[in-house]
Structures are given as C-alpha cells and as structure tokens.
Motif scaffolding. Structure first.
Motif, mmCIF file in Angstrom:
data_model
loop_
_atom_site.group_PDB
_atom_site.id
_atom_site.type_symbol
_atom_site.label_atom_id
_atom_site.label_comp_id
_atom_site.label_asym_id
_atom_site.label_seq_id
_atom_site.Cartn_x
_atom_site.Cartn_y
_atom_site.Cartn_z
ATOM 1 N N TRP A 477 0.856 -1.188 0.000
ATOM 2 C CA TRP A 477 0.000 0.000 0.000
ATOM 3 C C TRP A 477 0.893 1.239 0.000
ATOM 4 O O TRP A 477 1.858 1.283 0.753
ATOM 5 C CB TRP A 477 -0.868 0.035 1.257
ATOM 6 N N VAL A 478 0.557 2.224 -0.833
ATOM 7 C CA VAL A 478 1.304 3.482 -0.857
ATOM 8 C C VAL A 478 0.409 4.605 -0.345
ATOM 9 O O VAL A 478 -0.674 4.838 -0.886
ATOM 10 C CB VAL A 478 1.769 3.835 -2.287
ATOM 11 N N LEU A 479 0.871 5.274 0.698
ATOM 12 C CA LEU A 479 0.126 6.413 1.238
ATOM 13 C C LEU A 479 0.488 7.658 0.444
ATOM 14 O O LEU A 479 1.658 7.954 0.228
ATOM 15 C CB LEU A 479 0.481 6.624 2.706
ATOM 16 N N GLN A 480 -0.527 8.370 -0.023
ATOM 17 C CA GLN A 480 -0.298 9.612 -0.757
ATOM 18 C C GLN A 480 -1.031 10.744 -0.038
ATOM 19 O O GLN A 480 -2.132 10.542 0.459
ATOM 20 C CB GLN A 480 -0.813 9.470 -2.194
ATOM 21 N N GLY A 481 -0.380 11.921 -0.005
ATOM 22 C CA GLY A 481 -0.985 13.041 0.715
ATOM 23 C C GLY A 481 -0.934 14.329 -0.098
ATOM 24 O O GLY A 481 -0.124 14.469 -1.018
ATOM 25 N N ALA A 482 -1.835 15.254 0.217
ATOM 26 C CA ALA A 482 -1.856 16.570 -0.435
ATOM 27 C C ALA A 482 -2.394 17.575 0.571
ATOM 28 O O ALA A 482 -3.110 17.226 1.508
ATOM 29 C CB ALA A 482 -2.743 16.533 -1.673
#
Ligand SMILES: *[C@@H]1O[C@H](CO)[C@@H](O)[C@H](O)[C@H]1NC(C)=O
Ligand SMILES: *[C@@H]1O[C@H](CO)[C@@H](O)[C@H](O)[C@H]1NC(C)=O
Length: 584
Positions: A477-482
């Motif tokens: 799983w890859v956590l992506q944030g903005a």
C-alpha cells in the motif's frame, strides 16, 4: 468531640440501618452500592487485571482464548470497512502446508457477524460477506471454464434449509442464482458437475407409512434427494428421491416423537452430498442410513457401501465399514476406486458411535464388491463433532484437508494421515453449544479476486486504516498526501500488505490534510486507489472535551449525593457510617 476538632471530617454517612430512613431510600442506596461495586470490579478486571495478565505473560494469551475468557468466538473488527472476523488460533503449523486460500463460513451463536469468508495461507482474512443472512457451503467452483465463488443462502430450519445458490465471479459480482425446481434448495450441497450442471439437495416433508418403525401408518417423513439443474436456463434435468429407493426402516436415526405430526416429521435418510462421475453415475452420502450409494444416470441403485444394505466385504477387519453419521463422500480417483468421506461417528448426544470424528480414505474394488481402509485423518485433540464436516483431497500436494464442521477445527494432513497444520476458532469447550460453526471448509490454490468495489480507508486519531475486501493481488500500500483536495498528491509512505487491514501513522505528516492509498501489485503497478479522505483534526479534541464534560457531570452528581447523604447522616445519630478522615 475533641477529635473532630483536630481532624476535618469528610463523612460519607450511608445510614443503612437507620429506621428514620424510608425503605425506598435504603434500597436505593444498596442498589447504588451494588452497581458501583460491579462497575469497579468490571473496570478493574477488564482494564487492569486482564491487560496486565496479558502484558506480563504473552504465553497465557492462547490459553485464555481456549478457556473462553474472550468469549465463545473472539473476533476482531476492521475499522476501514466495519467487517469483523474471528481470531484464528493456530495449533500446529508446517511450511509444507498448501499455500492455498481457505473457503469457509463463519456461523454459530456467538459469531459477532456471520458470513462466508476466504482466508489466505496465513489465516488472514481476504474476503467476507456480511449482508446475506444465513449462508453455508462457500466454495470455489468452475463453470464453463471460469471460476466462481458459490454459496447457499436462505432460511435454515433445524439441520436443513430452503434457499437458493449464488455464484459470484472474480469481481464478487453475482453472476448466476440457481434454485431447486418446485422446492426449496437445501443447504447441504451445491456442486457444479463436470457437465456444467448444478447438483443440489432438497428436503421435503411428505406423508408416509411408518409402521415398519413401529410408528403410525399415517405418519410424516422428511424425504430428501437431489436435483440436477441447468444453470443458465434453470431447467430441471433430473430428480431423485430417497423414499422411492430406500425403506424407512433402513435408518439408524431414532426419534421418539418424530413422524407423528407434520410439524415433527421423521428424517430417515438425510442426504448430505452428491457427486457425479465420468460415466454419469451419482455418488451420494446419506447420514442417517450410514451409507454411500452409487446411482446410475437414471437413478437406479448400482451399489451401496455401508448401512443395512451394504454390498461390500470389508477387507480391513471392519475398519472400512464402520463410518457412522458421515458427510461429504467424494471420488479421489475413480479408476482406482479411491474415495474420501468425513466420518462423524456422532449424530447428536443420543447417537454416539465412536470416540472421535475423522476424515477417511477408502479403496473400493467395485467389481468384486470389496473395500479396504487406507487412511484416517483425526485432529490433534481428537475432536468429535455431532454434525457437518468435510474431507478434501488436494491433488497438487497430495494432502488432505479436513473441516470438522460443528467444531470449527481445520486440519491439513499428509496423504498417510500425519497432521501438518491445524487451526481453530472459538473456545473448543464451548463448541458443543453451537458457538462457532463452519459446515464445510475447502482449500483452493488459484483464486484471483479483483473486487469491483475500491479499497476503503478511514482515519482515526492520526492513524489511517486501509483494506480491500476480496482483493488477492495487493502486495503493498502506498500512502499519498496533499494539502489541497484533488491537487498535488505525493507519495509519503509504503507498507507491505501482510494483514487484511494495514495502517499508516499520520502524526508526523501535519502539513497534509488530504490522503489516499494506492494498492500496488507484485510488480509495483497501481491496481486501484481509495477515495480521497480528509484528516478529521478536530475529532480527537471533541472527544476529549466530551470526556471532560462527562467527568465533570459525574463529579457534580457524586458531590450532590455526598452532600445529601451527609445531611441525612447528621440528622440521625444512629446507624453505620463510613467515615473518611482527612488531616487538616
Ligand atoms: C423393513 O420394512 C419392510 C416393510 O416395509 C420389511 O419388509 C423389512 O423386513 C423391514 N426390514 C427390517 C430390517 O426390519
Ligand atoms: C477381483 O476380480 C478379478 C476379476 O474381475 C480377479 O482377477 C481378482 O483376483 C479379484 N480380486 C480379489 C482380491 O478377489
């Protein structure tokens, strides 16, 4: 009172005896005392004694599980999607065991939420369905070259059911439903034959002459049988009824009241598995006659193994023919005459015919009508289970996988019966009370599930939880944030998928308020992403404020009670008083 002058008294004066207090008030005080002690006891056991116990001695954890300290069927709930599944306890494991998925049904009285489920080789949840009510017999089957997850769902009454069969494709979309024609489809069998037809069982109450059992001539029988149905058109291709081929007095079941009333019909046969061989013959198992029967394509009896009309000579000194109350008769090798079945040895507390249940493998010489006992498959603690159960031969490893049905123990053996792996769920000593049950259990190595629904994620207390119900292909799983919604997402963290639900810590990522998680396959390709979710920064503050408010309210109430009771205490000089002294 000179002593009183030196010490400032804090007087809790519960005047239990004082005649001056009305009965109602005294009762109320006692009730408060009892409830308060209960709460204190509960809190200290639940939040102090047990956690301390577990902390100090992790080795005790399985023992407490076995003893039922955590309930009849301890389960865990996944925050990302609200699903729940039993905590599986591993009794024995071996690297040789099949790296396959397990298909089973979580049923039973103490199961928090029932439903069909798939587990991975590490006994981690892969898929669960909780929306269907009662289900049984989850299985991976092939229809027209495609794989389907199949199960029965409907109304269960006693040991039989009236319902329909569902077939889900690799996206877990419902592709076909199959019904029995003119009857309710029973829960015991739904098998897609090598001819791509459906074999299903039915149970049907009919009037019958039960005088051969010493019962009434105008009695009621539970007849049972099977249908073969065209899956696409729903057309009935073949039907077979036990009452047309077996006498009611061939049964081993007894029931003092059974058969006299329509509401208590007598279950003489109890079909529980149907299989079809390459010649179009049917192989059926009937629990209450202790027999496995081969039927010709037009339904005539070809041979009977076991029971009152047994046609086989036992070349193993009685060991091959002593199966009782059995389930799940399957051909392993038709040519060699090898079959497996699950020998319950018990049909309820009044029908116990052996010390433990077991899978068995037998070899028939059909032309000569002889049978030889090959192997037995018994659980580590020799579980005996009064109903249900399955025995599955796994062709690639040549292992045998046994599900102990009413006692949910799942065991894998070498061909000759050496136990390799065993898991169970629920506290074993509570199993007789129907706390946790899986009618059958199967292993299947090659399931690829790519759900139509996307993965789901939720944030609580700066932790992000993510899972994808039914997905088999996620490796990481890859956590992506903005910082803005739908804008400039960057990769922040990656975790390998090892358990059904994985988590990310968000505490160090305060500059991001929007998150999503991408599922990666084994080659690092993105399979699918969760929806974008926002960190609820204020939620923990709100709960903190709420807690402060609640405590303040409680404190205020306690203070009022104290004031009131101390006033009453001063008003009457007699009685038991609890005095807490505080030095001034
Ligand atoms: C079973 O009942 C039939 C009559 O329905 C009778 O002919 C037969 O002898 C009975 N068998 C046994 C074992 O009692
Ligand atoms: C079984 O029957 C075959 C003939 O059909 C015979 O050759 C063989 O010896 C028999 N086997 C036994 C164990 O009696």
């Amino acid at each position: 009172m000179p002593l009183m002058g030196r010490l400032l008294p804090l007087r809790f004066s519960f005047n239990f005896k004082a005649k001056s207090q009305p009965l109602l008030v005294r009762l109320l005080l006692w009730a408060i005392l009892v409830v308060a002690s209960g709460v204190v006891l509960y809190l200290s056991v639940a939040y102090l004694a047990i956690p301390l116990f577990i902390l100090l001695s992790p080795t005790l954890h399985p023992t407490l599980y076995e003893l039922g300290f955590y309930g009849g069927s301890p389960s865990q709930t996944y925050f990302s999607n609200g699903l729940s599944s039993p905590r599986i306890s591993i009794r024995k494991s071996d690297p040789q065991c099949d790296k396959a998925y397990t298909f089973l049904n979580f049923n039973g009285a103490s199961m928090v939420r029932k439903g069909p489920a798939i587990l991975d080789p590490n006994n981690e949840l892969v898929w669960k369905l909780e929306a269907e009510g009662t289900t049984t017999n989850l299985k991976l089957q092939t229809y027209k070259g495609e794989q389907y997850v199949t199960y029965w769902t409907g109304m269960k009454g006693g040991t039989m059911g009236r319902g329909i069969y569902h077939m889900l494709d690799a996206s877990y979309d419902l592709k076909h439903t199959v019904s029995a024609v003119g009857l309710g489809g029973d829960l015991h069998e739904f098998l897609i034959s090598r001819d791509d037809t459906a074999l299903l069982t039915f149970y049907n109450v009919t009037p019958a002459d039960l005088s051969s059992l010493g019962k009434t001539k105008n009695g009621w029988l539970i007849d049972s049988g099977f249908q073969e149905v065209d899956i696409t058109t729903g057309e009935l291709l073949f039907e077979w009824r036990a009452s047309e081929h077996f006498q009611v007095n061939e049964t081993f079941m007894t029931h003092p009241f059974g058969g006299y009333f329509k509401s208590i019909p007598f279950d003489f046969f109890h079909i529980n598995s149907v299989d079809k061989d390459s010649k179009g013959n049917y192989l059926i198992s009937s629990r209450h006659t202790h027999s496995v029967t081969c039927l010709s394509p037009d339904g005539q009896i070809v041979w009977i193994l076991g029971g009152q009309r047994n046609q086989f000579e036992d070349l193993s000194g009685g060991e091959a023919l002593n199966f009782r109350w059995q389930h799940d008769a399957r051909w392993v090798d038709e040519e060699a005459g090898i079959l497996t079945l699950f020998d319950n040895k018990e049909g309820g507390p009044l029908h116990v015919d052996g010390p433990y249940s077991r899978g068995v493998m037998l070899q028939l010489d059909v032309p000569n009508r002889t049978v030889t006992f090959l192997h037995e498959y018994a659980s580590l603690h020799h579980t005996r289970t009064p109903s249900q159960g399955s025995t599955q031969y796994l062709p690639t490893s040549e292992h045998v996988f046994v599900g102990f049905g009413h006692s949910p123990v799942l065991s894998e053996f070498t061909l000759n019966g050496t136990l390799l792996c065993e898991t169970h769920y629920g506290a074993p000593w509570l199993h007789p009370f129907d706390t946790a049950v899986s009618y059958r259990a199967f292993k299947a190595p090659n399931w690829v599930g790519i759900p139509r629904e996307p993965p789901t994620a939720k944030i609580r207390d700066d932790v992000l939880y993510v899972s994808w119900n039914g997905a088999t292909e996620v490796a990481a799983w890859v956590l992506q944030g903005a910082s803005e919604q739908d804008e400039g997402f960057v990769d922040l963290d990656v975790v390998d998928k090892e358990t059904f639900e994985e988590t990310f810590e968000l505490e160090q990522l305060s500059q991001y308020s929007w998150f999503r998680v991408a599922a990666l396959d084994r080659n690092g390709q993105v399979l699918r992403s969760t929806e974008v979710i926002q960190r609820q920064s204020s939620s923990s503050w709100w709960s903190f404020l709420l807690a402060v408010f609640c405590w303040a309210l409680l404190f205020r109430l306690a203070w009022m009670a104290y004031k009131w009771s101390s006033e009453r205490g001063h008003a009457s000089s007699k009685g038991v008083s609890w005095v807490v002294w505080r030095k001034s």
